[in-house]
Motif scaffolding. Structure first.
Motif, PDB file in Angstrom:
ATOM      1  N   GLN A  76       0.839  -1.195   0.000  1.00  0.00           N
ATOM      2  CA  GLN A  76       0.000   0.000   0.000  1.00  0.00           C
ATOM      3  C   GLN A  76       0.877   1.249   0.000  1.00  0.00           C
ATOM      4  OE1 GLN A  76      -2.274  -0.953   3.540  1.00  0.00           O
ATOM      5  NE2 GLN A  76      -1.257   0.630   4.728  1.00  0.00           N
ATOM      6  N   MET A 100      -2.057  -4.178   1.267  1.00  0.00           N
ATOM      7  CA  MET A 100      -3.474  -4.450   1.062  1.00  0.00           C
ATOM      8  C   MET A 100      -3.610  -5.942   0.788  1.00  0.00           C
ATOM      9  SD  MET A 100      -5.950  -3.627  -2.150  1.00  0.00           S
ATOM     10  CE  MET A 100      -5.371  -5.126  -2.963  1.00  0.00           C
ATOM     11  N   THR A 129      -9.636  -2.372   9.435  1.00  0.00           N
ATOM     12  CA  THR A 129     -10.018  -1.852   8.123  1.00  0.00           C
ATOM     13  C   THR A 129     -10.730  -2.927   7.314  1.00  0.00           C
ATOM     14  OG1 THR A 129      -7.887  -2.504   7.161  1.00  0.00           O
ATOM     15  CG2 THR A 129      -8.074  -0.253   8.025  1.00  0.00           C
ATOM     16  N   GLN A 139     -11.426  -6.024   0.860  1.00  0.00           N
ATOM     17  CA  GLN A 139     -10.030  -5.618   0.945  1.00  0.00           C
ATOM     18  C   GLN A 139      -9.693  -5.184   2.367  1.00  0.00           C
ATOM     19  OE1 GLN A 139      -9.386  -3.990  -3.630  1.00  0.00           O
ATOM     20  NE2 GLN A 139      -9.242  -2.542  -1.964  1.00  0.00           N
ATOM     21  N   HIS A 141      -6.355  -3.711   4.944  1.00  0.00           N
ATOM     22  CA  HIS A 141      -5.146  -2.889   4.858  1.00  0.00           C
ATOM     23  C   HIS A 141      -4.293  -3.063   6.115  1.00  0.00           C
ATOM     24  CE1 HIS A 141      -6.535  -0.925   1.191  1.00  0.00           C
ATOM     25  NE2 HIS A 141      -7.729  -0.876   1.752  1.00  0.00           N
ATOM     26  N   TRP A 142      -3.086  -2.494   6.046  1.00  0.00           N
ATOM     27  CA  TRP A 142      -2.138  -2.533   7.165  1.00  0.00           C
ATOM     28  C   TRP A 142      -1.686  -3.961   7.499  1.00  0.00           C
ATOM     29  CZ3 TRP A 142      -0.153   1.980   7.855  1.00  0.00           C
ATOM     30  CH2 TRP A 142      -0.943   3.125   7.712  1.00  0.00           C
ATOM     31  N   THR A 426     -10.491   2.914  -3.711  1.00  0.00           N
ATOM     32  CA  THR A 426      -9.677   2.983  -2.495  1.00  0.00           C
ATOM     33  C   THR A 426      -9.091   4.371  -2.277  1.00  0.00           C
ATOM     34  OG1 THR A 426      -9.118   0.656  -2.728  1.00  0.00           O
ATOM     35  CG2 THR A 426      -7.673   1.980  -1.340  1.00  0.00           C
ATOM     36  N   PHE A 430      -4.602   4.589   0.539  1.00  0.00           N
ATOM     37  CA  PHE A 430      -3.844   3.341   0.489  1.00  0.00           C
ATOM     38  C   PHE A 430      -3.266   3.006  -0.888  1.00  0.00           C
ATOM     39  CE2 PHE A 430      -7.024   2.407   3.927  1.00  0.00           C
ATOM     40  CZ  PHE A 430      -6.124   2.405   4.985  1.00  0.00           C
ATOM     41  N   CYS A 431      -3.820   3.551  -1.960  1.00  0.00           N
ATOM     42  CA  CYS A 431      -3.458   3.104  -3.308  1.00  0.00           C
ATOM     43  C   CYS A 431      -2.280   3.886  -3.874  1.00  0.00           C
ATOM     44  CB  CYS A 431      -4.659   3.232  -4.251  1.00  0.00           C
ATOM     45  SG  CYS A 431      -4.305   2.725  -5.947  1.00  0.00           S
TER      46      CYS A 431
END
Length: 559
Positions: A76, A100, A129, A139, A141-142, A426, A430-431
């Motif tokens: 990410q 991600m 998330t 999806q 994240h982190w 997103t 993040f993207c």
């Protein structure tokens, strides 16, 4: 050979495009070289044995920015990098040390245990998330590479995976969330989705395609999986002999060069779907263009060949038999595709569709949805291709209770036009490809439009995308917003959007109209959309849709 077939339709044969079937086996770019050096599926064992133990710094760059995608993992965007740097910085400068992770949900079908598992993974490993995507995935994240094996074990324990959720592979297969229960369904595609998944997903037959490959298999009479814009689509029809089956379409896709899928004119019986899907995918694998990444989607192949030549190659070289001619899908004007609200099932029970804000939920909320479904007697939750969710199998006397429980979690069963019709990708949060923020912007936009236009009557779609790649389908939205930097009134470069107006699918598919200079800053977005929607209401003719009005309106009225 296909060039001969293509020449029958007037298309000029192309050579030197890296097509395997024409003898071009040597890689013509770094992506193809990377795939030839090692199959993307092999990275799974390295993640388990090496990278999860030695940490982020141990990851081979060719795996990190390439093969990890075969297992649903993308690095990410590192925090604090503004949109102006997206196209300037090298990948390693954009990369965060987190990932991600995309959970593959073919047909959007989840049990309570599966949804709860995703929720628990989110709260344990992903900082709570979760986003429901317009490809029916979830999806997270982190994600740390150290935690990936434990996450996989948790997913596998409930029958889920991240296999080929990204990469140059056959990605998640879209299916109607009401498959098997909708009274108006043409055909239940669940067995066909399951068969394709079992036979081909994770197979080395298709683990090295020219680019990503998006499929839908659906018998939904509302055509909720958007057959017009998938690489291959099987869309429910009644065949020439009166039995249900599928119309076959190939070559849809958006991004920076949008194209609608083309009908091959063939009827596919349910029992033929898996082998026909494999045939189409094989044509793409063998004849798809591999020289230039931006031309490597199947839509460019079918544009050059034409549907007649493509069908000929499919039947003669891959199937070994001719498919019968068949009818095209029978669409109706004004169909809503998102399955929101309370509606009867064919068995007398009800399904309840509800709308989170632009697909953004959380692990805590997913677990709560699982609890609510279970408390109301359901073990079936579905994701949709519009960033929404549906709970199946609710008895009449429990509808009021589940509606209240969901809406207490800000999951609207009776959403406003703007909550129901707004999607967002997103975005820059993040993207690594994004230029602007989208999720919070979309949520704030919903609140503003609900306040300013509380009684707005029309189902106008508003899709926000953080970059030109159209993950949020901007070209087929009534109001499509493509993120870019724009100049504000003070001459400063700020986040904003290029505006596309009047796009759509269905009976009159079209890509949104672009008016020269039509842009808005992110800060001015609510003002702009309010202004254009009020002009639509003032100028529309009786029952005229927004798309029809936008197509005929004066440029000045669209600004």
């Amino acid at each position: 050979m296909p060039p001969t077939s293509a020449s029958k339709t007037g298309a000029r044969p192309r050579r030197g495009e890296g097509q395997w079937a024409l003898g071009y086996r040597e890689p013509l770019n770094k992506n193809e070289e990377n795939k030839k050096n090692d199959d993307g599926l092999n990275v799974q064992q390295r993640i388990i044995d090496i990278y999860s133990k030695a940490g982020f710094d141990s990851i081979d760059p060719a795996d990190l920015r390439g093969r990890f995608r075969w297992l649903g993992l993308y690095t990410q965007r590192a925090p604090g990098i503004d949109g102006g740097k997206t196209a300037v910085l090298e990948p390693e400068e954009l990369d965060d040390r987190y990932f991600m992770l995309r959970v593959r949900i073919d047909g959007g079908q989840l049990s309570v245990a599966q949804l709860r598992a995703i929720g628990e993974i989110s709260t344990t490993y992903a900082r709570d998330t979760a986003d429901v995507t317009d490809r029916q995935n979830v999806q997270l994240h982190w994600i740390r590479v150290e935690d990936v094996p434990a996450i996989w074990e948790k997913l596998e324990s409930v029958g889920l995976s991240t296999m080929e959720a990204c990469g140059d592979t056959p990605r998640v297969i879209l299916g109607c969330p009401l498959a098997g229960i909708d009274a108006d369904e043409i055909v239940d595609a669940t067995p066909q989705i399951q068969q394709v998944n079992e036979e081909y997903i994770g197979s080395r037959l298709f683990s090295n395609l020219p680019r990503k490959f998006k499929s839908s298999i659906s018998g939904c009479s509302a055509f909720c999986t958007n057959h017009e814009i998938n690489d291959v689509s099987f869309a429910g029809v009644i065949g020439p002999d009166g039995t249900p089956g599928y119309d076959l379409l190939v070559g849809g896709g958006l991004s920076t060069n949008p194209m609608f899928a083309q009908r091959l004119g063939a009827f596919v019986r349910p029992e033929q779907v898996s082998e026909v899907w494999a045939g189409v995918t094989s044509v793409f694998r063998d004849y798809g263009y591999r020289r230039l990444r931006h031309r490597a989607r199947i839509k460019f192949l079918i544009k050059d060949w034409g549907p007649e030549a493509f069908r000929e190659v499919l039947e003669k070289e891959y199937l070994g038999y001719a498919l019968p001619d068949g009818p095209e899908v029978d669409m109706r004007e004004g169909q809503q595709r998102d399955h929101i609200g309370v509606h009867p099932q064919r068995d007398g029970r009800n399904y309840v569709g509800f709308a989170p804000r632009v697909g953004r939920v959380s692990g805590t909320r997913l677990s709560r949805i699982a609890d609510i479904a279970e408390e109301h007697g359901s073990d079936r939750i579905r994701t949709t291709a519009d960033q929404k969710l549906v709970v199946l199998d609710i008895e009449d006397d429990r509808v009021g209770s589940i509606t209240a429980a969901l809406e207490a979690e800000d999951l609207q069963v009776r959403p406003s036009v703007f909550r129901r019709q707004t999607m967002a990708c997103t975005g820059i949060e993040f993207c690594k490809l994004a230029i602007v923020e989208t999720k919070d912007r979309g949520s704030e936009l919903i609140d503003e439009l609900e306040r300013r236009l509380p009684d707005f009557p029309e189902p106008v779609t508003i899709n926000l995308n953080g970059c030109p790649n159209s993950c949020a389908r901007i070209q087929v939205a009534d109001i499509g917003l493509k993120g870019q930097l724009v100049t504000d009134a003070n001459g400063e470069q700020v986040e904003g959007f290029q505006v596309h107006l009047g796009g759509g699918m269905g009976l009159t598919p079209s890509f949104g109209r672009k008016v020269r200079g039509l842009k808005t800053t992110s800060a001015d977005l609510p003002d702009y959309i309010e202004r254009v929607l009020r002009r639509f209401l003032d100028q529309r003719e009786q029952d005229e849709s927004f798309a029809s009005w936008a197509a005929r309106a004066e440029d000045g009225d669209l600004k």
